[in-house]
Motif scaffolding. Sequence first.
Motif, PDB file in Angstrom:
ATOM      1  N   ALA A  35       0.862  -1.168   0.000  1.00  0.00           N
ATOM      2  CA  ALA A  35       0.000   0.000   0.000  1.00  0.00           C
ATOM      3  C   ALA A  35       0.908   1.230   0.000  1.00  0.00           C
ATOM      4  CB  ALA A  35      -0.916  -0.001   1.216  1.00  0.00           C
ATOM      5  N   TRP A  36       0.292   2.389  -0.182  1.00  0.00           N
ATOM      6  CA  TRP A  36       1.069   3.613  -0.398  1.00  0.00           C
ATOM      7  C   TRP A  36       0.490   4.730   0.465  1.00  0.00           C
ATOM      8  CZ3 TRP A  36       5.216   2.487  -3.346  1.00  0.00           C
ATOM      9  CH2 TRP A  36       5.166   1.273  -4.040  1.00  0.00           C
ATOM     10  N   SER A  37       1.359   5.362   1.204  1.00  0.00           N
ATOM     11  CA  SER A  37       0.901   6.231   2.284  1.00  0.00           C
ATOM     12  C   SER A  37       1.516   7.624   2.222  1.00  0.00           C
ATOM     13  CB  SER A  37       1.243   5.586   3.632  1.00  0.00           C
ATOM     14  OG  SER A  37       0.664   6.288   4.702  1.00  0.00           O
ATOM     15  N   TRP A  38       0.827   8.570   2.837  1.00  0.00           N
ATOM     16  CA  TRP A  38       1.348   9.904   3.070  1.00  0.00           C
ATOM     17  C   TRP A  38       1.458  10.134   4.578  1.00  0.00           C
ATOM     18  CZ3 TRP A  38       3.446  13.016  -0.494  1.00  0.00           C
ATOM     19  CH2 TRP A  38       3.134  12.793  -1.833  1.00  0.00           C
ATOM     20  N   ILE A  39       2.587  10.667   4.980  1.00  0.00           N
ATOM     21  CA  ILE A  39       2.880  10.972   6.375  1.00  0.00           C
ATOM     22  C   ILE A  39       3.523  12.362   6.419  1.00  0.00           C
ATOM     23  CG2 ILE A  39       4.231  10.248   8.406  1.00  0.00           C
ATOM     24  CD1 ILE A  39       3.970   7.626   5.894  1.00  0.00           C
ATOM     25  N   ARG A  40       3.298  13.094   7.467  1.00  0.00           N
ATOM     26  CA  ARG A  40       3.916  14.403   7.583  1.00  0.00           C
ATOM     27  C   ARG A  40       4.523  14.606   8.971  1.00  0.00           C
ATOM     28  NH1 ARG A  40      -1.130  18.774   7.711  1.00  0.00           N
ATOM     29  NH2 ARG A  40      -2.000  18.132   9.735  1.00  0.00           N
ATOM     30  N   GLN A  41       5.427  15.566   9.044  1.00  0.00           N
ATOM     31  CA  GLN A  41       6.054  15.899  10.321  1.00  0.00           C
ATOM     32  C   GLN A  41       6.124  17.415  10.464  1.00  0.00           C
ATOM     33  OE1 GLN A  41      10.011  14.308  11.071  1.00  0.00           O
ATOM     34  NE2 GLN A  41       9.584  14.338  13.271  1.00  0.00           N
ATOM     35  N   PRO A  42       5.244  17.979  11.278  1.00  0.00           N
ATOM     36  CA  PRO A  42       5.321  19.417  11.544  1.00  0.00           C
ATOM     37  C   PRO A  42       6.600  19.760  12.301  1.00  0.00           C
ATOM     38  CG  PRO A  42       3.168  18.522  12.150  1.00  0.00           C
ATOM     39  CD  PRO A  42       4.090  17.366  11.920  1.00  0.00           C
ATOM     40  N   PRO A  43       7.041  20.991  12.223  1.00  0.00           N
ATOM     41  CA  PRO A  43       8.286  21.360  12.910  1.00  0.00           C
ATOM     42  C   PRO A  43       8.186  21.133  14.404  1.00  0.00           C
ATOM     43  CG  PRO A  43       7.121  23.286  12.051  1.00  0.00           C
ATOM     44  CD  PRO A  43       6.469  22.107  11.472  1.00  0.00           C
ATOM     45  N   GLY A  44       9.164  20.449  14.957  1.00  0.00           N
ATOM     46  CA  GLY A  44       9.214  20.190  16.384  1.00  0.00           C
ATOM     47  C   GLY A  44       8.251  19.135  16.881  1.00  0.00           C
ATOM     48  N   LYS A  45       7.574  18.438  15.964  1.00  0.00           N
ATOM     49  CA  LYS A  45       6.591  17.425  16.366  1.00  0.00           C
ATOM     50  C   LYS A  45       6.924  16.067  15.755  1.00  0.00           C
ATOM     51  CE  LYS A  45       2.833  20.756  16.928  1.00  0.00           C
ATOM     52  NZ  LYS A  45       1.414  21.074  16.573  1.00  0.00           N
ATOM     53  N   GLY A  46       6.179  15.078  16.124  1.00  0.00           N
ATOM     54  CA  GLY A  46       6.394  13.731  15.616  1.00  0.00           C
ATOM     55  C   GLY A  46       5.714  13.504  14.273  1.00  0.00           C
ATOM     56  N   LEU A  47       5.887  12.293  13.771  1.00  0.00           N
ATOM     57  CA  LEU A  47       5.272  11.925  12.509  1.00  0.00           C
ATOM     58  C   LEU A  47       3.755  11.804  12.667  1.00  0.00           C
ATOM     59  CD1 LEU A  47       7.802   9.179  11.365  1.00  0.00           C
ATOM     60  CD2 LEU A  47       7.579  11.485  10.425  1.00  0.00           C
ATOM     61  N   GLU A  48       3.043  12.264  11.647  1.00  0.00           N
ATOM     62  CA  GLU A  48       1.585  12.171  11.642  1.00  0.00           C
ATOM     63  C   GLU A  48       1.135  11.425  10.401  1.00  0.00           C
ATOM     64  OE1 GLU A  48      -0.508  15.890  11.320  1.00  0.00           O
ATOM     65  OE2 GLU A  48      -2.440  14.989  11.888  1.00  0.00           O
ATOM     66  N   TRP A  49       0.454  10.310  10.592  1.00  0.00           N
ATOM     67  CA  TRP A  49      -0.074   9.553   9.476  1.00  0.00           C
ATOM     68  C   TRP A  49      -1.280  10.263   8.891  1.00  0.00           C
ATOM     69  CZ3 TRP A  49      -4.765   6.850   8.753  1.00  0.00           C
ATOM     70  CH2 TRP A  49      -4.784   5.956   7.676  1.00  0.00           C
ATOM     71  N   MET A  50      -1.294  10.402   7.569  1.00  0.00           N
ATOM     72  CA  MET A  50      -2.379  11.143   6.924  1.00  0.00           C
ATOM     73  C   MET A  50      -3.372  10.222   6.212  1.00  0.00           C
ATOM     74  SD  MET A  50      -0.330  14.368   5.308  1.00  0.00           S
ATOM     75  CE  MET A  50      -1.867  15.286   5.039  1.00  0.00           C
TER      76      MET A  50
END
Length: 121
Positions: A35-50
């Motif tokens: 499967a294929w995923s998008w994840i992001r990391q805001p500055p100073g924060k942890g990874l967030e699964w989208m």
Amino acid sequence: QVQLQESGPGLVKPSQTLSLTCTVSGGSITTNDYAWSWIRQPPGKGLEWMGVMGADGSTYYSPSLKSRTSISRDTSKNQFSLQLNSVTPEDTAVYYCARVRIIVSYEYDYWGQGTQVTVSS
């Protein structure tokens, strides 16, 4: 060797739509084992699964982002894309695309290098 590469604008204005594309090489996005995923990391924060897209094109989104998020694909180009609507400065982050190995175990085995997106007027 599987490679993923994110592309898209690095700067988006508030209330606009963030659009990113992940180009995959070395493996097909229609292969059933992945499967294929998008994840992001805001500055100073942890990874967030989208969200994630399966090999059949089915999609699942984070409940907190579901109303603003859409993942689509172009199988002819072996690409999948992210759209995030109505962005705010809180959407500023490094955005990653990743492959998820779903057989035997659920494992993120390949990642793109990430792309910085800043939401600012």
